[in-house]
Design a protein around this motif. Structure first.
Motif, PDB file in Angstrom:
ATOM      1  N   ARG A 145       0.832  -1.210   0.000  1.00  0.00           N
ATOM      2  CA  ARG A 145       0.000   0.000   0.000  1.00  0.00           C
ATOM      3  C   ARG A 145       0.860   1.251   0.000  1.00  0.00           C
ATOM      4  O   ARG A 145       0.598   2.213  -0.724  1.00  0.00           O
ATOM      5  N   SER A 146       1.901   1.223   0.824  1.00  0.00           N
ATOM      6  CA  SER A 146       2.753   2.387   0.927  1.00  0.00           C
ATOM      7  C   SER A 146       3.461   2.667  -0.394  1.00  0.00           C
ATOM      8  O   SER A 146       3.527   3.803  -0.853  1.00  0.00           O
ATOM      9  N   GLU A 147       3.941   1.591  -1.019  1.00  0.00           N
ATOM     10  CA  GLU A 147       4.662   1.789  -2.278  1.00  0.00           C
ATOM     11  C   GLU A 147       3.728   2.204  -3.406  1.00  0.00           C
ATOM     12  O   GLU A 147       4.143   2.869  -4.352  1.00  0.00           O
ATOM     13  N   MET A 148       2.476   1.786  -3.299  1.00  0.00           N
ATOM     14  CA  MET A 148       1.497   2.176  -4.316  1.00  0.00           C
ATOM     15  C   MET A 148       0.875   3.530  -3.999  1.00  0.00           C
ATOM     16  O   MET A 148      -0.031   3.966  -4.689  1.00  0.00           O
ATOM     17  N   ASN A 149       1.351   4.134  -2.898  1.00  0.00           N
ATOM     18  CA  ASN A 149       0.806   5.419  -2.475  1.00  0.00           C
ATOM     19  C   ASN A 149      -0.695   5.370  -2.248  1.00  0.00           C
ATOM     20  O   ASN A 149      -1.421   6.282  -2.633  1.00  0.00           O
ATOM     21  N   VAL A 150      -1.159   4.279  -1.670  1.00  0.00           N
ATOM     22  CA  VAL A 150      -2.584   4.180  -1.358  1.00  0.00           C
ATOM     23  C   VAL A 150      -2.837   4.978  -0.078  1.00  0.00           C
ATOM     24  O   VAL A 150      -2.211   4.708   0.941  1.00  0.00           O
ATOM     25  N   PRO A 151      -3.711   5.944  -0.125  1.00  0.00           N
ATOM     26  CA  PRO A 151      -3.958   6.737   1.095  1.00  0.00           C
ATOM     27  C   PRO A 151      -4.561   5.858   2.193  1.00  0.00           C
ATOM     28  O   PRO A 151      -5.335   4.949   1.895  1.00  0.00           O
ATOM     29  N   PRO A 152      -4.219   6.131   3.437  1.00  0.00           N
ATOM     30  CA  PRO A 152      -4.730   5.328   4.547  1.00  0.00           C
ATOM     31  C   PRO A 152      -6.259   5.306   4.590  1.00  0.00           C
ATOM     32  O   PRO A 152      -6.846   4.347   5.082  1.00  0.00           O
ATOM     33  N   SER A 153      -6.869   6.351   4.042  1.00  0.00           N
ATOM     34  CA  SER A 153      -8.332   6.398   4.096  1.00  0.00           C
ATOM     35  C   SER A 153      -8.974   5.344   3.195  1.00  0.00           C
ATOM     36  O   SER A 153     -10.125   4.971   3.402  1.00  0.00           O
ATOM     37  N   VAL A 154      -8.224   4.885   2.184  1.00  0.00           N
ATOM     38  CA  VAL A 154      -8.779   3.871   1.283  1.00  0.00           C
ATOM     39  C   VAL A 154      -8.608   2.490   1.911  1.00  0.00           C
ATOM     40  O   VAL A 154      -7.500   2.082   2.227  1.00  0.00           O
ATOM     41  N   THR A 155      -9.713   1.806   2.120  1.00  0.00           N
ATOM     42  CA  THR A 155      -9.643   0.456   2.660  1.00  0.00           C
ATOM     43  C   THR A 155     -10.173  -0.511   1.619  1.00  0.00           C
ATOM     44  O   THR A 155     -11.094  -0.185   0.869  1.00  0.00           O
ATOM     45  N   VAL A 156      -9.561  -1.683   1.565  1.00  0.00           N
ATOM     46  CA  VAL A 156      -9.957  -2.654   0.517  1.00  0.00           C
ATOM     47  C   VAL A 156     -10.025  -4.048   1.121  1.00  0.00           C
ATOM     48  O   VAL A 156      -9.419  -4.315   2.157  1.00  0.00           O
TER      49      VAL A 156
END
Length: 898
Positions: A760-771
């Motif tokens: 997630r961090s490397e993909m720059n997924v914001p913490p607000s996005v949950t999957v």
RNA sequence: GGGCGCUUAGCUCAGUGGUAGAGCGGCGGUUUUACACACCGUUGGUCGGCGGUUCGAAUCCGUCAGCGCCCA
């Protein structure tokens, strides 16, 4: 409620006073507990706490508190030494400021002033040690000049004298012309001085116009020359050996002798010999039976009494009147005058700049003068033998062991120990002189008078020796004199020999060697079983701290700023074996963060109603989380215990730190949050019980290094009454049954969370996005695990749910491989497929590199046939794992191809 | 001159024959209610040079270099 932050200043004085008042530091001679004994190397009574003390005392206190918790009857013996020269200097300076003088007031009055000073200002260091948290047994505090210890000194001196191991002798000593006393070799400090090398011309007797040239750095001593030495095989001077030179200025003929001390390579190859003013010359003088006139007095002024009769005028060479005019001049003024006169006479050949080592007194700071005087000596050579044997046989062991070499080197080449000092403050030598020169060494004046009466058949007036003993003489007795020797006390029986002496390597010769010698001789046994040698404290750049460099750190100021616990823990963390401690403010500040971390973890526990558990039985814990943290605690206990046993304070600190921060705070608390926030029930009770249990273990583990914060939390959480942690048992390491299963489970959770977070961090997924996390290829057991940890995974991996992949993977997934599972994160909205491909390719590259290395290893027939079977087997397993991971990453890449 | 020790990531240091580590720093992200003295992620190393022993060397041996300390 705990305050938001830990305030050391509010806690430290209260807890220390409580410990001290409740007798928590006290040894228990009546108990059956096996003793643990550290004799404090007595600090100088004039001293104040410096950072070096902070190191050595932290180490000693950590050991003492730890052993005390282990149930040992701990005695950490406090006290100070009387520091003859230093104290006398302090009081003289004080008197001078009041316009008073020691000599004018006389010995008794002066000593009264010293005692008064001691009562008022002496021993401030003992108050400062309390700030550090040092758990010394204060009611047992001793002082080397107190009555009992003075009695021990008397006993030892008289006994050694009767045994012929203390004697009076006239030899060269290191004389401090400023303090006007002899000092020990060990108090001599070599300082590099830019001086000159002067070459002088000494006329050959009976051969006008012929000279022998001698080089010297100390021309003023030439008045006391009694020979010129040349090397026996030096062809330049062969015909001069046995003849005489005329000593310039004085006019006395002196022999030219052959002695190998003269180095043909150095200077002119010929050296002037001044036996009374140079250690090497003294030896030459003894070998050749030369006279040894002194030409300098106690203040290093020219004194002619011993050469007056030799003075004679020699035209162009010697001028008695000039020499007489030097009487009473300071050595440096005399040097100038002598050089000027020699130059005038044409006897100064040349002057060259010359840098050389000049011995200085470490207290007075002035160049020392070797001086021929009567002094009392201790036969160290004889006393050293049993001490050497004790170390050789392992009855005393150095840690680290390499220091034994330093000890041996010194002890095997030990010189007679000059024990007399021309001071007033100290143990006065129990020797009485009769008018005829006879000397009576006895315990009291009455006994001396009686001995004199027996010898002379009548009463004779006796005069007591003016000198006092070297301070180290009384320090050498410290390990047994403090216990009441020469009385046979219960303390002496129980606490001698001590367990360990803790000190710096610079002190091996002072304390260790001398305590060993005296302990062996008078107790018949070593004074301590181990000697732990720690490094010196240096600044961040590795420079020795000194006032002149301005890089000193004040431990009390550091305690004010960061708390004693932070300073102590920093010192432990930095104290590795055989290494100096590079300490800076920043290091203490960094480690304070750990104290704060513990405080904050405690606040979390408090908010969740976690306290000392009632009736929690670790053995019956069933949840993997509880069993995992209990297992972790047990392993931390084992690691900390082993580290302390090995004097590895750095490993002790690191093991505690890694467990508390890396396991308890980072994972146990985080993984426990869902349970703690969830409904009441057995699981929640167990997690709370385990948390309370393990936190108690943590407080006990860290107490030796950070006594204050742990003690404070101990009672705040109801583990025991205020001030009771210090007496609480050190934790045992009790293995958790089937810990491997709990570890495997938690390792999996940690790996899964870690991989998902990284992706997630490397993909720059914001913490607000949950999957959701879609598991592909998961074994049933893995799906069970995922189910058990679903709440924690949701929280820590920002997941909505965890379920098996059903059907084809969705478009736009990020994928991570955890064991046999490929975890898919559907991120169609935010994913950058190019970046995801690069990430997977990189992971594959790492796995491939690993696999290539391993298969190359296994392809080597020598490796397979010669390496240990387990190693080969392990390599095969690692290769299989690496290849499997490659295959899964290949599949993942294929899924998002195009 | 003799002896001892040290040389591993930017810094401070662990690691003494079998997967190169920690803390701090750097960089990016985060007010996820214990903690920004924090949390998450990440970047850093031909283990001083050369040679030898070994299936395999940061680790053992030799040698050289640099640094530090002690002794003369």
């Amino acid at each position: 409620m705990l305050d938001k932050t830990f305030d050391p200043a509010a806690v430290e004085p209260r807890l220390y006073a409580l410990w001290e008042a409740s007798g928590a530091f006290a040894a228990r001679p009546d108990s059956d507990a096996p003793p643990f004994v550290i004799m404090i190397p007595p600090p100088n009574v004039t001293g104040s706490l410096h950072i070096g003390h902070a190191l050595t005392m932290t180490v000693q206190d950590t050991l003492t508190r730890w052993r005390r918790m282990q149930g040992r009857d701990a005695l950490w013996q406090p006290g100070t030494d009387h520091a003859g020269i230093a104290t006398q200097m302090v009081v003289e300076r004080l008197l001078a400021s009041q316009g008073q003088d020691r000599r004018a007031m006389g010995r008794e009055a002066f000593l009264a002033h010293v005692w008064e000073w001691k009562a008022q200002s002496g021993g401030s260091i003992t108050r400062q040690l309390r700030r550090l948290g040092a758990s010394l047994d204060w009611p047992r505090e001793r002082f080397t000049m107190d009555e009992g210890l003075s009695k021990a000194v008397l006993e030892v001196f008289v006994t050694l004298h009767k045994q012929g191991l203390i004697y009076r002798d006239r030899r060269l000593v290191n004389w401090d012309p400023k303090l006007q006393t002899a000092i020990s070799d060990l108090e001599v400090e070599s300082r590099e001085v830019k001086g000159s090398l002067w070459t002088l011309r000494y006329p050959i007797e009976g051969e006008p116009g012929r000279f022998i040239q001698v080089a010297t750095t100390r021309p003023e001593t030439m008045l006391g020359d009694t020979a010129v030495a040349v090397h026996p095989e030096d062809p330049r001077f062969r015909d001069l050996v046995g003849r005489r030179a005329v000593l310039p200025l004085v006019g006395r003929p002196i022999p030219i002798v052959a002695d190998t001390y003269s180095d043909p390579e150095k200077g002119t190859g010929a050296v002037k010999i001044t036996p009374a003013h140079d250690f090497n010359d003294f030896e030459v003088g003894k070998r050749h039976g030369l006279p040894m006139p002194s030409v300098l007095d106690a203040e290093a002024r020219v004194a002619l009494a011993e050469i007056e009769a030799d003075l004679r005028a020699v035209e162009g060479i010697a001028e008695p009147d000039f020499v007489r005019g030097l009487a009473g001049q300071d050595r440096f003024a005399a040097r100038k005058a002598v050089l000027a006169k020699l130059e005038e006479l044409g006897l100064l050949e040349k002057t060259e700049p010359h840098t050389h080592q000049v011995p200085h007194g470490d207290r007075g700071g002035v160049p020392l003068e070797p001086r021929l005087t009567w002094q009392w000596y201790c036969d160290a050579k004889t006393l050293a033998q049993p001490a050497i044997e004790a170390v050789e046989s392992g009855r005393t062991e150095f840690v680290p062991k390499q220091w034994e070499n330093t000890f041996f080197a010194w002890m095997r080449d030990i010189q007679p120990w000059c024990v007399s000092r021309q001071l007033w403050w100290g143990h006065r030598i129990p020797a009485w002189h009769a008018p005829d020169g006879s000397i009576f060494v006895e315990r009291t004046e009455e006994e001396a008078l009686a001995a004199a009466r027996a010898m002379f058949g009548a009463d004779v007036p006796l005069r007591r020796d003016e000198d006092v003993l070297d301070t180290w003489f009384s320090s050498a007795l410290w390990p047994f004199s403090t216990l009441g020797w020469p009385e046979k006390t219960p303390e002496l029986a129980k606490y001698y020999p001590g367990s360990v002496l803790v000190t710096g390597f610079d002190i091996i010769f002072f304390w260790v060697a001398r305590m060993m010698m005296m302990g062996q001789h008078f107790m018949g046994e070593v004074p301590f079983r181990q000697v732990y040698i720690h490094g010196l404290v240096r600044d961040e750049k590795g420079q020795k701290m000194s006032k002149t460099k301005g890089n000193v750190m004040d431990p009390l100021e550091l305690i004010d700023a960061y708390g004693a616990d932070a300073l102590r823990f920093t010192i432990c963390a930095l104290t590795g074996p055989g290494r100096d401690v590079k300490l800076g403010r920043k290091r203490v500040e960094d480690h304070r963060a750990f104290v704060t971390k513990i405080w904050n973890a405690a606040r979390f526990l408090e908010m969740n109603g976690i306290a000392a558990p009632q009736g929690f039985d670790p053995a019956s814990a069933t949840s993997p989380l509880a069993r995992w943290i209990l297992d972790g605690a047990n392993r931390a206990v084992a690691a900390c215990t082993a580290a302390l046993e090995a004097y590895r304070f750095d490993e002790y600190a690191a093991a505690a730190y890694a467990f508390v921060w890396g396991s308890f705070c980072d994972w146990f608390i985080e993984l426990g949050k869902p349970v703690l926030n969830g409904p009441d029930g057995a699981e929640k009770d167990e997690v709370k019980g385990a948390a309370g249990h393990v936190f108690g273990t943590i407080l006990r583990l860290l107490h030796p290094a950070m006594p204050f914060v742990t003690e404070e939390l101990w009672h705040r959480f109801g583990y025991g009454p205020e001030g009771s942690l210090i007496r609480t048992a050190w934790p045992d390491s009790v293995p958790v049954p089937d810990a491997e299963a709990a570890r495997a489970e938690l390792d999996w959770v940690v790996a899964l969370v870690g991989e998902v977070r990284a992706a997630r961090s490397e993909m720059n997924v914001p913490p607000s996005v949950t999957v959701p996390l879609l598991l592909q290829g998961a074994a049933p057991a893995t799906l069970d695990r995922a189910g058990r940890w679903i709440d924690a995974i949701r929280r820590l991996a920002r997941a909505t749910e965890v379920r098996p992949l059903d059907g084809a993977p969705p478009r736009g997934v990020a994928q991570v491989v955890v064991g046999e599972v490929t975890v898919m994160l559907p991120l169609a909205e935010v994913i950058d497929l190019g970046a995801e491909r690069a990430r997977l390719a990189k992971a594959r590259g790492t796995a491939e590199g690993e696999a290539r290395k391993l298969s190359a290893k296994l392809g080597n027939a020598d490796f397979v046939s010669r390496a240990a079977e387990e190693v080969v087997e392990e390599t095969r397993e690692r290769l299989a794992a690496a290849e499997a991971e490659m295959a899964r990453l290949d599949a993942a890449l294929a899924r998002i191809a195009g």
